[in-house]
Design a protein around this motif. Structure first.
Motif, PDB file in Angstrom:
ATOM      1  N   LEU A  62       1.046  -0.985   0.028  1.00 17.83           N
ATOM      2  CA  LEU A  62      -0.092  -0.065  -0.193  1.00 17.83           C
ATOM      3  C   LEU A  62       0.951   1.209   0.133  1.00 17.83           C
ATOM      4  CD1 LEU A  62      -3.132   1.213  -0.021  1.00 17.83           C
ATOM      5  CD2 LEU A  62      -2.613   1.131   2.706  1.00 17.83           C
ATOM      6  N   PHE A  63       0.826   2.173  -1.193  1.00 17.94           N
ATOM      7  CA  PHE A  63       1.471   3.165  -1.239  1.00 17.94           C
ATOM      8  C   PHE A  63       0.660   4.544  -0.967  1.00 17.94           C
ATOM      9  CE2 PHE A  63       3.282   0.015  -3.809  1.00 17.94           C
ATOM     10  CZ  PHE A  63       4.772   0.471  -3.604  1.00 17.94           C
ATOM     11  N   GLU A  64       1.309   5.454  -0.452  1.00 18.61           N
ATOM     12  CA  GLU A  64       0.292   6.849  -0.151  1.00 18.61           C
ATOM     13  C   GLU A  64       1.292   7.882  -0.734  1.00 18.61           C
ATOM     14  OE1 GLU A  64      -1.295   9.411   3.275  1.00 18.61           O
ATOM     15  OE2 GLU A  64      -0.450   7.673   3.942  1.00 18.61           O
ATOM     16  N   GLY A  65       0.489   8.857  -1.351  1.00 14.42           N
ATOM     17  CA  GLY A  65       1.009   9.869  -2.072  1.00 14.42           C
ATOM     18  C   GLY A  65       0.633  11.223  -1.636  1.00 14.42           C
ATOM     19  N   GLU A  66       1.400  12.099  -1.488  1.00 15.28           N
ATOM     20  CA  GLU A  66       1.053  13.515  -1.017  1.00 15.28           C
ATOM     21  C   GLU A  66       1.112  14.559  -2.071  1.00 15.28           C
ATOM     22  OE1 GLU A  66       1.937  16.282   2.964  1.00 15.28           O
ATOM     23  OE2 GLU A  66       3.207  14.407   2.450  1.00 15.28           O
ATOM     24  N   LYS A  67       0.378  15.111  -2.491  1.00 16.00           N
ATOM     25  CA  LYS A  67       0.220  16.214  -3.427  1.00 16.00           C
ATOM     26  C   LYS A  67       0.669  17.554  -3.033  1.00 16.00           C
ATOM     27  CE  LYS A  67      -3.944  14.576  -4.039  1.00 16.00           C
ATOM     28  NZ  LYS A  67      -5.431  14.470  -4.726  1.00 16.00           N
ATOM     29  N   TYR A  68       1.246  18.370  -3.882  1.00 16.17           N
ATOM     30  CA  TYR A  68       1.493  19.895  -3.614  1.00 16.17           C
ATOM     31  C   TYR A  68       1.209  20.576  -4.795  1.00 16.17           C
ATOM     32  CZ  TYR A  68       4.164  17.951   0.331  1.00 16.17           C
ATOM     33  OH  TYR A  68       4.247  17.265   1.433  1.00 16.17           O
ATOM     34  N   LEU A  69       0.441  21.840  -4.480  1.00 24.80           N
ATOM     35  CA  LEU A  69      -0.043  22.476  -5.451  1.00 24.80           C
ATOM     36  C   LEU A  69       0.921  23.649  -5.953  1.00 24.80           C
ATOM     37  CD1 LEU A  69      -2.609  23.202  -7.272  1.00 24.80           C
ATOM     38  CD2 LEU A  69      -3.114  24.712  -5.213  1.00 24.80           C
ATOM     39  N   GLY A  70       1.114  23.892  -7.053  1.00 23.22           N
ATOM     40  CA  GLY A  70       1.978  24.874  -7.474  1.00 23.22           C
ATOM     41  C   GLY A  70       1.458  25.622  -8.703  1.00 23.22           C
ATOM     42  N   THR A  71       2.378  26.216  -9.182  1.00 23.07           N
ATOM     43  CA  THR A  71       2.003  26.897 -10.641  1.00 23.07           C
ATOM     44  C   THR A  71       2.680  26.428 -11.805  1.00 23.07           C
ATOM     45  OG1 THR A  71       3.909  28.683 -10.217  1.00 23.07           O
ATOM     46  CG2 THR A  71       1.542  29.228  -9.466  1.00 23.07           C
ATOM     47  N   THR A  72       2.061  26.251 -12.979  1.00 21.59           N
ATOM     48  CA  THR A  72       2.756  25.884 -14.059  1.00 21.59           C
ATOM     49  C   THR A  72       2.581  27.172 -15.023  1.00 21.59           C
ATOM     50  OG1 THR A  72       0.444  25.075 -15.122  1.00 21.59           O
ATOM     51  CG2 THR A  72       1.800  23.441 -13.908  1.00 21.59           C
ATOM     52  N   GLU A  73       2.879  26.916 -16.319  1.00 25.31           N
ATOM     53  CA  GLU A  73       2.906  28.001 -17.291  1.00 25.31           C
ATOM     54  C   GLU A  73       1.811  28.798 -17.236  1.00 25.31           C
ATOM     55  OE1 GLU A  73       4.522  26.944 -20.982  1.00 25.31           O
ATOM     56  OE2 GLU A  73       6.336  26.007 -20.157  1.00 25.31           O
ATOM     57  N   ASP A  74       0.354  28.165 -17.105  1.00 23.03           N
ATOM     58  CA  ASP A  74      -0.573  28.996 -17.467  1.00 23.03           C
ATOM     59  C   ASP A  74      -1.804  28.489 -16.170  1.00 23.03           C
ATOM     60  OD1 ASP A  74      -1.015  26.623 -18.189  1.00 23.03           O
ATOM     61  OD2 ASP A  74      -2.333  26.710 -20.037  1.00 23.03           O
ATOM     62  N   ALA A  75      -1.526  27.866 -15.290  1.00 20.68           N
ATOM     63  CA  ALA A  75      -2.708  27.295 -14.410  1.00 20.68           C
ATOM     64  C   ALA A  75      -1.821  26.982 -13.130  1.00 20.68           C
ATOM     65  CB  ALA A  75      -3.484  26.413 -14.886  1.00 20.68           C
ATOM     66  N   PHE A  76      -2.754  26.919 -11.953  1.00 18.75           N
ATOM     67  CA  PHE A  76      -2.581  26.213 -10.681  1.00 18.75           C
ATOM     68  C   PHE A  76      -2.503  24.898 -10.877  1.00 18.75           C
ATOM     69  CE2 PHE A  76      -2.923  30.386  -9.131  1.00 18.75           C
ATOM     70  CZ  PHE A  76      -1.926  30.473  -8.385  1.00 18.75           C
ATOM     71  N   ASP A  77      -1.608  23.868 -10.328  1.00 16.87           N
ATOM     72  CA  ASP A  77      -1.971  22.738 -10.687  1.00 16.87           C
ATOM     73  C   ASP A  77      -0.968  21.871  -9.546  1.00 16.87           C
ATOM     74  OD1 ASP A  77      -2.918  20.069 -11.681  1.00 16.87           O
ATOM     75  OD2 ASP A  77      -1.971  20.411 -13.680  1.00 16.87           O
ATOM     76  N   VAL A  78      -1.085  20.369  -9.703  1.00 17.32           N
ATOM     77  CA  VAL A  78      -0.222  19.793  -8.805  1.00 17.32           C
ATOM     78  C   VAL A  78       1.315  19.745  -9.419  1.00 17.32           C
ATOM     79  CG1 VAL A  78      -0.069  17.191  -7.652  1.00 17.32           C
ATOM     80  CG2 VAL A  78      -2.293  18.211  -7.682  1.00 17.32           C
ATOM     81  N   VAL A  79       2.038  20.093  -8.768  1.00 17.58           N
ATOM     82  CA  VAL A  79       3.547  19.921  -9.446  1.00 17.58           C
ATOM     83  C   VAL A  79       4.503  19.143  -8.921  1.00 17.58           C
ATOM     84  CG1 VAL A  79       3.051  22.430 -10.441  1.00 17.58           C
ATOM     85  CG2 VAL A  79       4.150  21.937  -8.145  1.00 17.58           C
ATOM     86  N   SER A  80       4.274  18.611  -7.599  1.00 17.14           N
ATOM     87  CA  SER A  80       5.085  17.843  -6.778  1.00 17.14           C
ATOM     88  C   SER A  80       4.183  16.716  -6.188  1.00 17.14           C
ATOM     89  CB  SER A  80       5.837  18.384  -5.832  1.00 17.14           C
ATOM     90  OG  SER A  80       6.939  17.776  -5.282  1.00 17.14           O
ATOM     91  N   ILE A  81       4.878  15.631  -6.186  1.00 11.01           N
ATOM     92  CA  ILE A  81       4.065  14.329  -5.589  1.00 11.01           C
ATOM     93  C   ILE A  81       5.262  13.783  -4.690  1.00 11.01           C
ATOM     94  CG2 ILE A  81       2.894  12.305  -5.639  1.00 11.01           C
ATOM     95  CD1 ILE A  81       1.527  13.572  -8.082  1.00 11.01           C
ATOM     96  N   PHE A  82       5.171  13.213  -3.085  1.00 12.00           N
ATOM     97  CA  PHE A  82       6.000  12.432  -2.675  1.00 12.00           C
ATOM     98  C   PHE A  82       5.138  11.078  -2.482  1.00 12.00           C
ATOM     99  CE2 PHE A  82       7.658  16.478  -1.920  1.00 12.00           C
ATOM    100  CZ  PHE A  82       9.134  16.331  -2.008  1.00 12.00           C
ATOM    101  N   VAL A  83       5.710   9.890  -2.893  1.00 13.45           N
ATOM    102  CA  VAL A  83       5.107   8.834  -2.483  1.00 13.45           C
ATOM    103  C   VAL A  83       5.987   7.764  -1.658  1.00 13.45           C
ATOM    104  CG1 VAL A  83       4.203   6.527  -3.825  1.00 13.45           C
ATOM    105  CG2 VAL A  83       4.134   8.793  -5.000  1.00 13.45           C
ATOM    106  N   TRP A  84       5.164   7.245  -0.639  1.00 10.45           N
ATOM    107  CA  TRP A  84       6.183   6.212   0.185  1.00 10.45           C
ATOM    108  C   TRP A  84       5.244   5.169   0.393  1.00 10.45           C
ATOM    109  CZ3 TRP A  84       3.722  10.674   1.564  1.00 10.45           C
ATOM    110  CH2 TRP A  84       2.757  10.638   2.583  1.00 10.45           C
ATOM    111  N   VAL A  85       5.598   3.891   0.879  1.00 12.20           N
ATOM    112  CA  VAL A  85       4.991   2.834   1.143  1.00 12.20           C
ATOM    113  C   VAL A  85       4.741   2.837   2.809  1.00 12.20           C
ATOM    114  CG1 VAL A  85       7.331   1.534   1.673  1.00 12.20           C
ATOM    115  CG2 VAL A  85       4.996   0.122   0.845  1.00 12.20           C
ATOM    116  N   LYS A  86       3.555   2.072   3.056  1.00 13.85           N
ATOM    117  CA  LYS A  86       3.002   2.052   4.459  1.00 13.85           C
ATOM    118  C   LYS A  86       3.928   0.905   5.064  1.00 13.85           C
ATOM    119  CE  LYS A  86      -0.643   4.705   4.690  1.00 13.85           C
ATOM    120  NZ  LYS A  86      -0.778   5.771   5.814  1.00 13.85           N
ATOM    121  N   ASP A  87       4.072   0.076   4.563  1.00 14.93           N
ATOM    122  CA  ASP A  87       4.900  -1.022   5.248  1.00 14.93           C
ATOM    123  C   ASP A  87       6.070  -1.559   4.323  1.00 14.93           C
ATOM    124  OD1 ASP A  87       5.783  -3.453   6.594  1.00 14.93           O
ATOM    125  OD2 ASP A  87       3.946  -4.550   6.570  1.00 14.93           O
TER     126      ASP A  87
END
Length: 130
Positions: A62-87
């Protein structure tokens, strides 16, 4: 009059049970738990809510991913994701190809995001093939 009231109550109760049954069968969290138990792939995410983490189950891990909002060239979007495993013990037998598959599935939902893995996956992905 009392008999009619009992019938209405029974019909309302049956409709309520039917509604709860449908809600239970279509619950995505239940589907995630079931896929995790059966060691299948399932991607659970609320794409419209950046604040909620997403979950992926794959080959019993089971993996969990944390999303971070940021700016792209023309909009706000998810620009960074950190993924880790639970076990971490569930990672036995995983290869780089498995993590490339997971990264491609995440990228299909978040094309502008840079995907970062947390240890020990990060070490595996940065190591050179021998």
């Amino acid at each position: 009059m009392g008999l009619l009231l009992i019938r209405v109550f029974i019909i309302a109760f049956v409709i309520y049970l039917f509604y709860r049954g449908i809600r239970y069968l279509t619950d995505p969290k239940r589907k995630l738990d079931e896929a995790h138990e059966q060691e299948q792939y399932y991607f659970f995410d609320d794409l419209k809510n950046v604040r909620k983490n997403f979950f992926i189950t794959y080959k019993g891990a089971l993996f969990e991913g944390e999303k971070y909002l940021g700016t792209t060239e023309d909009a706000f979007d998810v620009v960074s994701i950190f993924v880790w495993v639970k076990d971490e013990t569930k990672l036995q037998g995983f290869t780089k190809d498995d993590f490339h598959f997971l990264a491609s599935e995440i990228a299909s939902n978040y094309p502008n995001a840079e995907i970062n893995w947390k240890n020990p996956i990060e070490k595996l992905m940065k190591s050179k093939a021998q």
